[in-house]
Design a protein around this motif. Sequence first.
Motif, PDB file in Angstrom:
ATOM      1  N   VAL A 123       0.855   4.123  -3.039  1.00 36.39           N
ATOM      2  CA  VAL A 123       0.607   5.612  -2.867  1.00 36.39           C
ATOM      3  C   VAL A 123       1.988   6.490  -3.348  1.00 36.39           C
ATOM      4  N   THR A 124       3.043   6.103  -2.777  1.00 36.65           N
ATOM      5  CA  THR A 124       4.160   6.925  -2.964  1.00 36.65           C
ATOM      6  C   THR A 124       4.247   6.958  -4.444  1.00 36.65           C
ATOM      7  N   CYS A 125       4.141   5.841  -5.304  1.00 38.41           N
ATOM      8  CA  CYS A 125       4.378   5.793  -6.525  1.00 38.41           C
ATOM      9  C   CYS A 125       3.248   6.804  -7.417  1.00 38.41           C
ATOM     10  N   VAL A 126       1.949   6.691  -6.927  1.00 34.80           N
ATOM     11  CA  VAL A 126       0.926   7.359  -7.517  1.00 34.80           C
ATOM     12  C   VAL A 126       1.270   9.023  -7.232  1.00 34.80           C
ATOM     13  N   VAL A 127       1.585   9.307  -6.035  1.00 32.70           N
ATOM     14  CA  VAL A 127       1.678  10.796  -5.707  1.00 32.70           C
ATOM     15  C   VAL A 127       3.083  11.402  -6.545  1.00 32.70           C
ATOM     16  N   GLY A 128       4.062  10.237  -6.851  1.00 27.56           N
ATOM     17  CA  GLY A 128       5.433  10.922  -7.478  1.00 27.56           C
ATOM     18  C   GLY A 128       5.080  10.966  -8.823  1.00 27.56           C
ATOM     19  N   ARG A 129       4.106  10.196  -9.586  1.00 25.58           N
ATOM     20  CA  ARG A 129       3.921  10.464 -10.858  1.00 25.58           C
ATOM     21  C   ARG A 129       3.108  11.726 -11.009  1.00 25.58           C
ATOM     22  N   GLN A 146       6.869  10.395   1.499  1.00 28.07           N
ATOM     23  CA  GLN A 146       8.000   9.204   0.941  1.00 28.07           C
ATOM     24  C   GLN A 146       8.037   8.265   1.972  1.00 28.07           C
ATOM     25  N   MET A 147       8.513   6.962   1.409  1.00 28.03           N
ATOM     26  CA  MET A 147       8.552   5.948   2.292  1.00 28.03           C
ATOM     27  C   MET A 147       9.727   5.969   3.075  1.00 28.03           C
ATOM     28  N   PRO A 148       9.518   5.398   4.469  1.00 26.23           N
ATOM     29  CA  PRO A 148       8.410   4.478   4.880  1.00 26.23           C
ATOM     30  C   PRO A 148       7.238   5.294   5.520  1.00 26.23           C
ATOM     31  N   PHE A 149       6.085   4.992   5.333  1.00 23.55           N
ATOM     32  CA  PHE A 149       5.057   5.669   6.168  1.00 23.55           C
ATOM     33  C   PHE A 149       4.999   5.228   7.486  1.00 23.55           C
ATOM     34  N   PRO A 150       4.538   5.822   8.498  1.00 30.88           N
ATOM     35  CA  PRO A 150       4.395   5.625   9.970  1.00 30.88           C
ATOM     36  C   PRO A 150       3.466   4.538  10.004  1.00 30.88           C
ATOM     37  N   ARG A 151       3.738   3.481  10.923  1.00 24.58           N
ATOM     38  CA  ARG A 151       2.703   2.522  11.443  1.00 24.58           C
ATOM     39  C   ARG A 151       2.495   2.552  12.763  1.00 24.58           C
ATOM     40  N   VAL A 152       0.946   2.582  13.073  1.00 25.11           N
ATOM     41  CA  VAL A 152       0.566   2.815  14.434  1.00 25.11           C
ATOM     42  C   VAL A 152      -0.491   1.893  14.851  1.00 25.11           C
ATOM     43  N   SER A 153      -0.312   1.153  15.979  1.00 24.10           N
ATOM     44  CA  SER A 153      -1.210   0.045  16.135  1.00 24.10           C
ATOM     45  C   SER A 153      -2.205   0.978  16.607  1.00 24.10           C
ATOM     46  N   ALA A 156       0.848  -1.307   0.068  1.00 24.05           N
ATOM     47  CA  ALA A 156       0.064   0.047   0.002  1.00 24.05           C
ATOM     48  C   ALA A 156       0.870   1.324   0.144  1.00 24.05           C
ATOM     49  N   GLU A 157       1.694   1.183   0.649  1.00 27.73           N
ATOM     50  CA  GLU A 157       2.860   2.444   0.804  1.00 27.73           C
ATOM     51  C   GLU A 157       3.519   2.694  -0.414  1.00 27.73           C
ATOM     52  N   ARG A 158       3.844   1.598  -1.062  1.00 29.47           N
ATOM     53  CA  ARG A 158       4.586   1.530  -2.479  1.00 29.47           C
ATOM     54  C   ARG A 158       3.829   2.188  -3.387  1.00 29.47           C
ATOM     55  N   ARG A 162       2.865  12.668   6.383  1.00 31.23           N
ATOM     56  CA  ARG A 162       2.783  11.671   5.439  1.00 31.23           C
ATOM     57  C   ARG A 162       1.825  10.581   5.885  1.00 31.23           C
ATOM     58  N   PRO A 163       0.948   9.889   4.844  1.00 27.32           N
ATOM     59  CA  PRO A 163      -0.165   8.915   5.361  1.00 27.32           C
ATOM     60  C   PRO A 163       0.370   7.885   6.521  1.00 27.32           C
ATOM     61  N   VAL A 164      -0.597   7.843   7.334  1.00 28.28           N
ATOM     62  CA  VAL A 164      -0.310   7.084   8.548  1.00 28.28           C
ATOM     63  C   VAL A 164      -1.189   5.655   8.679  1.00 28.28           C
ATOM     64  N   MET A 165      -0.451   4.577   8.918  1.00 28.51           N
ATOM     65  CA  MET A 165      -1.286   3.267   8.475  1.00 28.51           C
ATOM     66  C   MET A 165      -1.394   2.910  10.082  1.00 28.51           C
ATOM     67  N   VAL A 166      -2.624   2.729  10.377  1.00 26.42           N
ATOM     68  CA  VAL A 166      -3.180   2.210  11.520  1.00 26.42           C
ATOM     69  C   VAL A 166      -3.520   0.801  11.499  1.00 26.42           C
ATOM     70  N   HIS A 167      -3.301  -0.017  12.235  1.00 24.94           N
ATOM     71  CA  HIS A 167      -3.107  -1.552  12.123  1.00 24.94           C
ATOM     72  C   HIS A 167      -3.824  -2.057  13.411  1.00 24.94           C
ATOM     73  N   ARG A 168      -4.165  -3.579  13.052  1.00 24.81           N
ATOM     74  CA  ARG A 168      -4.458  -4.297  14.230  1.00 24.81           C
ATOM     75  C   ARG A 168      -5.583  -3.543  14.962  1.00 24.81           C
ATOM     76  N   TYR A 169      -6.816  -3.400  14.507  1.00 23.46           N
ATOM     77  CA  TYR A 169      -8.183  -2.832  15.122  1.00 23.46           C
ATOM     78  C   TYR A 169      -8.778  -4.072  15.882  1.00 23.46           C
TER      79      TYR A 169
END
Length: 430
Positions: free
Chosen positions: A243-249, A272-279, A239-241, A314-321
């Motif tokens: 989104v980064t690709c799309v914004v860059g394009r 830019q990668m990496p995007f922060p990962r937050v539980s 997912a982060e790859r 940058r976009p933040v990824m919230v995981h493990r709901y």
Amino acid sequence: MAVAQIAAHAGKRVRLRGWLYNLRESGKLLFPILRDGSGWIQGVAFKKALPAEEFEALRGLGQESSLEVIGTVRADARAPGGFELDIEHVTVLQAVSADEPYPITPKEHGIEFLLEHRHLWLRSQRPTAVLKIRHEIIKAVRDFFDADGFVLADAPILTPAACEGTSNLFEVEYFDQKAYLTQSGQLYAEAAAMALGKTYCFGPTFRAEKSKTRRHLTEFWMVEPEVAFATLDDVMHLAERLVTCVVGRVLERRRPELAVLERDVAKLEAIQMPFPRVSYDEAVERVNAAGGGMVYGTDLGGADETLLSQQFDRPVMVHRYPAAVKAFYMQPDPERPELALCVDMLAPEGYGEIVGGSQRIHDRELLQRRIAEHKLPTEPIEWYLDLRRFGSVPHGGFGMGIERVVGWICGLEHVREAIPFPRTIYRIQP
RNA sequence: UCCUCAGUAGCUCAAUGGCAGAGCAUCCGGCUGUUAACCGGAGGGUUGUAGGUUCGAGUCCUACCUGAGGAGCCA
């Protein structure tokens, strides 16, 4: 000959065909602005430079009349695009009647009026820029997956049942039975992943949600990759790859359009990668520390998402709901089974969730138990259980809402501007 | 489903309960460098609908219609 190619024809005689964007008059001098979809250019028509009847025809022409002009391209520092056209001939293709002038004038208009005239509003500068960026984003998505070995396998739009909840479905007659417009191609993408390994689908999806916010459409486009053997970490990295690709394009190829929209490009350059990962656990702490009032175990609301995403550039990824608030098909975390191996990606600047994904349950008995817990009918998705009968493997994927990504990258107030003809709860016209 | 707000000229908006107006658009006239051009003139109204209060309602009250902003839910 397109306006966009005008710079390569300086000093040459060209023929342009398009529409009259505006017409300024100064005695025996006319300044028509011509647009042809590729760009805008101002023409200069001296009365003596063209036949009298052609000058008169141009002089009385209404906004958005269609016409063909022949003239010579001239570099001019006074022109916004750097070039002007000295007009020698004008042929009117269709003159807009003065009794019914073009309704969208170069003045301010309310959103209600613009939405009623969306079929014409598309011709204005802002919508044109947004649609070109939308096009670039979709092209970038397809190029990304293509380069990464993904095979496109589109999901059906008419489906026999829901995959997440039944209340938000559009029901349609399907001969002598009922069908529903798809909410997601995911279940079908899972089947395709077992055939192709790495696959994605991309198409319109439909939700009869009675939502009325800047982030909601009832019909929106979603791209959904699905990967065999993928873990939650793999899903997040993909997912982060993407989104980064799309914004860059977009930054690479659509600077002029971003400028029309007055987008703060620095905010996009920070992606830019990496995007922060937050539980999820950490997200609740962060939101409440920032003044939010989140109760543990509930989903993030719109205000909560903003409080969290404001903490990152940058976009933040919230995981493990908590699994209880998530869909039935999500794999539980082996270390804490009350949590789901899922991720939501929140765009910066308060644009909210743009990606939602997870690792899927691959064990048939667990999946059947979850289906029962969610009180979902098993008969229409019996085929889905087959995927766990015949060579089941861990797998995962995500969905990315195109309009939200377009809205974020363009800096739009509302996702309805991110799609040519938006469908919202109280509007289906035009 | 709930909460809030809005509806007056083609558009954007004014009008203390007391003669319904302006800018833009349209039409006519003027101007050889305009950049949402400018200057002068003209036409253009069932004030969303239906009731009510009042000597008098665009304005106050009730209901409805249409739409916008938000909540919940979601991408």
